[in-house]
Design a protein around this motif. Structure first.
Motif, PDB file in Angstrom:
ATOM      1  N   THR A  24      28.052  57.768 -30.340  1.00 34.47           N
ATOM      2  CA  THR A  24      26.778  56.631 -30.403  1.00 34.47           C
ATOM      3  C   THR A  24      26.060  58.449 -30.359  1.00 34.47           C
ATOM      4  O   THR A  24      26.742  59.295 -29.029  1.00 34.47           O
ATOM      5  CB  THR A  24      27.035  56.578 -29.272  1.00 34.47           C
ATOM      6  N   PHE A  25      24.983  58.916 -30.522  1.00 22.48           N
ATOM      7  CA  PHE A  25      23.984  59.805 -30.300  1.00 22.48           C
ATOM      8  C   PHE A  25      22.712  59.230 -29.867  1.00 22.48           C
ATOM      9  O   PHE A  25      22.379  59.142 -31.008  1.00 22.48           O
ATOM     10  CB  PHE A  25      24.711  61.209 -31.754  1.00 22.48           C
ATOM     11  N   ARG A  26      22.323  60.130 -29.300  1.00 22.83           N
ATOM     12  CA  ARG A  26      20.533  59.653 -28.393  1.00 22.83           C
ATOM     13  C   ARG A  26      19.978  61.293 -28.633  1.00 22.83           C
ATOM     14  O   ARG A  26      20.217  61.778 -28.301  1.00 22.83           O
ATOM     15  CB  ARG A  26      20.448  59.056 -27.833  1.00 22.83           C
ATOM     16  N   TYR A  27      18.588  61.387 -29.715  1.00 21.74           N
ATOM     17  CA  TYR A  27      17.697  61.907 -29.072  1.00 21.74           C
ATOM     18  C   TYR A  27      16.307  61.109 -28.819  1.00 21.74           C
ATOM     19  O   TYR A  27      16.299  60.257 -29.032  1.00 21.74           O
ATOM     20  CB  TYR A  27      17.852  62.659 -30.468  1.00 21.74           C
ATOM     21  N   GLU A  28      15.866  62.366 -28.239  1.00 20.35           N
ATOM     22  CA  GLU A  28      14.424  62.135 -28.101  1.00 20.35           C
ATOM     23  C   GLU A  28      13.386  63.110 -28.957  1.00 20.35           C
ATOM     24  O   GLU A  28      14.070  64.635 -29.519  1.00 20.35           O
ATOM     25  CB  GLU A  28      13.934  62.700 -26.372  1.00 20.35           C
ATOM     26  N   LEU A  29      12.221  62.749 -29.509  1.00 21.36           N
ATOM     27  CA  LEU A  29      11.633  63.449 -30.339  1.00 21.36           C
ATOM     28  C   LEU A  29      10.301  63.956 -29.964  1.00 21.36           C
ATOM     29  O   LEU A  29       9.160  63.073 -28.621  1.00 21.36           O
ATOM     30  CB  LEU A  29      10.897  62.776 -31.686  1.00 21.36           C
ATOM     31  N   LEU A 224      18.788  66.782 -28.240  1.00 18.58           N
ATOM     32  CA  LEU A 224      20.157  65.540 -28.226  1.00 18.58           C
ATOM     33  C   LEU A 224      20.284  65.396 -27.263  1.00 18.58           C
ATOM     34  O   LEU A 224      20.024  66.246 -26.467  1.00 18.58           O
ATOM     35  CB  LEU A 224      21.454  66.378 -28.640  1.00 18.58           C
ATOM     36  N   GLN A 225      20.230  64.203 -26.198  1.00 14.44           N
ATOM     37  CA  GLN A 225      20.106  63.781 -25.320  1.00 14.44           C
ATOM     38  C   GLN A 225      21.955  63.286 -24.345  1.00 14.44           C
ATOM     39  O   GLN A 225      22.420  64.035 -23.993  1.00 14.44           O
ATOM     40  CB  GLN A 225      19.168  62.617 -25.232  1.00 14.44           C
ATOM     41  N   SER A 226      22.024  62.793 -25.740  1.00 14.41           N
ATOM     42  CA  SER A 226      23.608  62.567 -25.296  1.00 14.41           C
ATOM     43  C   SER A 226      24.500  62.163 -26.629  1.00 14.41           C
ATOM     44  O   SER A 226      23.827  62.022 -27.441  1.00 14.41           O
ATOM     45  CB  SER A 226      23.531  61.098 -24.345  1.00 14.41           C
TER      46      SER A 226
END
Length: 232
Positions: A24-29, A224-226
């Motif tokens: 699982t990969f989480r990003y912010e824009l 990329l956050q996590s």
């Protein structure tokens, strides 16, 4: 506003079976004023010999005090070398423009692709030979693999399908330099890659395994956050 999608287009060469079996990969824009405008995440699950990858991008922001909304939710299957199918739900609500609400599907059947687009109750269907393209923008970036790296001085060109228009274009990737960054408690290597396409250029930074760390377009950047995966 479509250029926000380019944050996720990052082309790659044909991918081999190093795609993680789970993650699982989480990003912010952000826009270019460093204002947070949305989120993006994707998950990877392996089912037998096929990877199933789902992602969601949601943008909520304002331009000159006018609200802008963008939703790009999709999933696809891949066997480690070839795209097998994909489904997209795309919604865009931008001031002074017609609202776009589309559903797109693509399925590889034997030696040909069947592509279908639904908008305003109208269906558009197109068939393409399997050799017509090797990747699908904005889905190719979810396939984490060392083959996605372009080293300094290297250059690659790929035939890339834009799933929103069914247009196939050449996307050129050129390796620029190497950097390093501290991420999740470890110092990690980065490759900086410039990618050029008719619908916008992207400057992207990738880890050794091909995972996107940061990407920059004319409209903003993704960060990329996590990353939660056994292989990273």
């Amino acid at each position: 506003m479509r250029k926000f999608l380019a944050l996720l287009w990052f082309a790659a060469s044909t991918t081999q079976a190093q795609v993680p079996e789970a993650g699982t990969f989480r990003y912010e824009l952000f826009d270019n004023s460093d204002r947070r405008v949305g989120t993006y995440s994707f998950t990877i699950v392996k089912e037998g010999s096929v990877w199933r990858i789902a992602s969601e991008m949601d943008v909520d922001t304002e331009v000159f005090f006018l609200k802008v909304r963008l939703r790009d939710h999709n999933n696809f299957t891949h066997d480690g070398q070839t795209f097998l199918s994909f489904q997209l739900k795309y919604f865009k609500d931008v001031p002074l423009q017609k609202t776009v609400d589309k559903k797109i599907e693509g399925r590889l059947e034997g030696s040909s692709w069947t592509l279908t687009s639904m908008q305003d109750g109208k269906e558009v269907r197109k068939n393409l030979p399997a050799s017509a393209f090797t990747e699908v923008r904005n889905l190719i970036s979810r396939l984490i693999s060392p083959e996605a790296i372009v080293r300094p001085g290297e250059k690659r060109t790929a035939l890339s399908l834009d799933p929103l228009t069914f247009q196939v274009d050449h996307v050129e990737s050129r390796g620029l330099r190497e950097e390093s960054v501290d991420f999740q408690g470890k110092k990690r290597h980065l490759y900086v890659i410039e990618q050029k396409a008719d619908d916008g250029d992207v400057l992207v930074k990738k880890f050794d395994n091909g995972l996107i760390y940061r990407s920059q377009t004319a409209e903003g950047y993704a960060f990329l956050q996590s990353a939660v995966t056994p292989e990273f």
